[in-house]
Design a protein around this motif. Sequence first.
Motif, PDB file in Angstrom:
ATOM      1  N   LEU A 112       7.966   8.966 -22.036  1.00 41.62           N
ATOM      2  CA  LEU A 112       8.962   8.203 -22.789  1.00 41.62           C
ATOM      3  C   LEU A 112      10.140   7.859 -21.893  1.00 41.62           C
ATOM      4  CD1 LEU A 112      11.234  10.541 -24.843  1.00 41.62           C
ATOM      5  CD2 LEU A 112       9.372  11.456 -23.474  1.00 41.62           C
ATOM      6  N   GLN A 113      10.852   6.835 -22.317  1.00 38.46           N
ATOM      7  CA  GLN A 113      12.109   6.504 -21.643  1.00 38.46           C
ATOM      8  C   GLN A 113      13.206   6.446 -22.700  1.00 38.46           C
ATOM      9  OE1 GLN A 113      11.860   3.475 -18.642  1.00 38.46           O
ATOM     10  NE2 GLN A 113      14.075   3.195 -18.589  1.00 38.46           N
ATOM     11  N   CYS A 114      13.322   5.318 -23.436  1.00 36.97           N
ATOM     12  CA  CYS A 114      14.360   5.276 -24.478  1.00 36.97           C
ATOM     13  C   CYS A 114      13.957   6.109 -25.690  1.00 36.97           C
ATOM     14  CB  CYS A 114      14.636   3.837 -24.907  1.00 36.97           C
ATOM     15  SG  CYS A 114      13.386   3.122 -26.004  1.00 36.97           S
ATOM     16  N   GLY A 115      12.665   6.294 -25.902  1.00 41.80           N
ATOM     17  CA  GLY A 115      12.185   7.131 -26.999  1.00 41.80           C
ATOM     18  C   GLY A 115      11.947   6.408 -28.311  1.00 41.80           C
ATOM     19  N   TYR A 116      12.251   5.121 -28.375  1.00 39.28           N
ATOM     20  CA  TYR A 116      12.133   4.425 -29.671  1.00 39.28           C
ATOM     21  C   TYR A 116      10.684   4.377 -30.169  1.00 39.28           C
ATOM     22  CZ  TYR A 116      13.396   1.249 -33.418  1.00 39.28           C
ATOM     23  OH  TYR A 116      13.610   0.709 -34.656  1.00 39.28           O
ATOM     24  N   CYS A 117       9.759   4.160 -29.261  1.00 37.47           N
ATOM     25  CA  CYS A 117       8.351   4.074 -29.671  1.00 37.47           C
ATOM     26  C   CYS A 117       7.700   5.436 -29.820  1.00 37.47           C
ATOM     27  CB  CYS A 117       7.559   3.260 -28.641  1.00 37.47           C
ATOM     28  SG  CYS A 117       7.269   4.145 -27.076  1.00 37.47           S
ATOM     29  N   THR A 118       8.369   6.487 -29.335  1.00 39.72           N
ATOM     30  CA  THR A 118       7.717   7.789 -29.162  1.00 39.72           C
ATOM     31  C   THR A 118       7.220   8.436 -30.462  1.00 39.72           C
ATOM     32  OG1 THR A 118       9.148   8.086 -27.234  1.00 39.72           O
ATOM     33  CG2 THR A 118       7.926  10.014 -27.994  1.00 39.72           C
ATOM     34  N   CYS A 164       5.034  -0.036 -25.896  1.00 43.57           N
ATOM     35  CA  CYS A 164       6.219   0.625 -25.347  1.00 43.57           C
ATOM     36  C   CYS A 164       6.971  -0.394 -24.508  1.00 43.57           C
ATOM     37  CB  CYS A 164       5.816   1.827 -24.489  1.00 43.57           C
ATOM     38  SG  CYS A 164       7.219   2.586 -23.642  1.00 43.57           S
ATOM     39  N   ARG A 165       8.137  -0.783 -24.994  1.00 37.03           N
ATOM     40  CA  ARG A 165       8.901  -1.802 -24.276  1.00 37.03           C
ATOM     41  C   ARG A 165       9.464  -1.275 -22.974  1.00 37.03           C
ATOM     42  NH1 ARG A 165      12.198  -3.248 -29.548  1.00 37.03           N
ATOM     43  NH2 ARG A 165      11.656  -1.064 -29.786  1.00 37.03           N
ATOM     44  N   CYS A 166       9.551   0.045 -22.830  1.00 34.75           N
ATOM     45  CA  CYS A 166      10.031   0.624 -21.578  1.00 34.75           C
ATOM     46  C   CYS A 166       8.915   0.730 -20.543  1.00 34.75           C
ATOM     47  CB  CYS A 166      10.603   2.015 -21.825  1.00 34.75           C
ATOM     48  SG  CYS A 166      12.039   2.036 -22.900  1.00 34.75           S
TER      49      CYS A 166
HETATM   50 FE1  FES Z   1      11.285   2.956 -24.899  1.00 33.70          FE
HETATM   51 FE2  FES Z   1       8.695   3.289 -25.423  1.00 33.70          FE
HETATM   52  S1  FES Z   1      10.047   4.718 -24.493  1.00 33.70           S
HETATM   53  S2  FES Z   1       9.993   1.699 -26.073  1.00 33.70           S
END
Ligand code: FES
Length: 195
Positions: A112-118, A164-166
């Motif tokens: 994960l990066q931003c975590g929104y999709c997690t 995952c946009r990240c």
């Molecule tokens: Fe950012 Fe998947 S971790 S959208």
Amino acid sequence: MDATLRLRVDGTEHTVAVDVRTTLLDALRERVGVTSPKKGCDHGQCGSCTVLLDGRRHLTCLTLAVAHDGAEVVTAEGLGRLAARADSMPGSVAVEQALHPVQRAFLDRDGLQCGYCTPGQVCSAVGMLEEAGQGHPSHVTEDLAADVELTDDEIRERMSGNLCRCGAYRGILDAVRDVARPQEPTTEPTTGAGA
Ligand code: FES
Ligand code: FES
């Protein structure tokens, strides 16, 4: 027109009144107050709203809440807690803060990066592992008569509904592989989002 429905969410019973046009995603977030299912596209394209609905992964933005009166919903918020309750003291700090093995793998592998999709990724992975264990084939399964082997191609295909946009796909693949094939870690833990 409103309807009253019962939902068991992450092990807790809720009775909520919703407009009959309310999606399960909005009911969970705005009526029940469980916000781990995320609204990404709201059109069934991204997977960020995925939960386990009566044991199967499901896009909550595409289903009406009233169609699921009495359903059992498990979100990423409750996954670890529910798994830990099976063999520990309910309500203890250890149980309340427990992580599901898939969640632990996402942390270990930087999935994960931003975590929104997690939260959606994690629920989808748990559902996908169960589906594969039950022998459900995917688009890339070659031998429909054999047990499903979760190769990397199988994992990618089965997780392809979760975007995952990240671009943390490498870590996500590593994490799911670690749980699917724990005896075969093939890459070192990642230190970034990966590609
Ligand atoms: Fe950012 Fe998947 S971790 S959208
Ligand atoms: Fe449900 Fe994107 S918000 S699939």
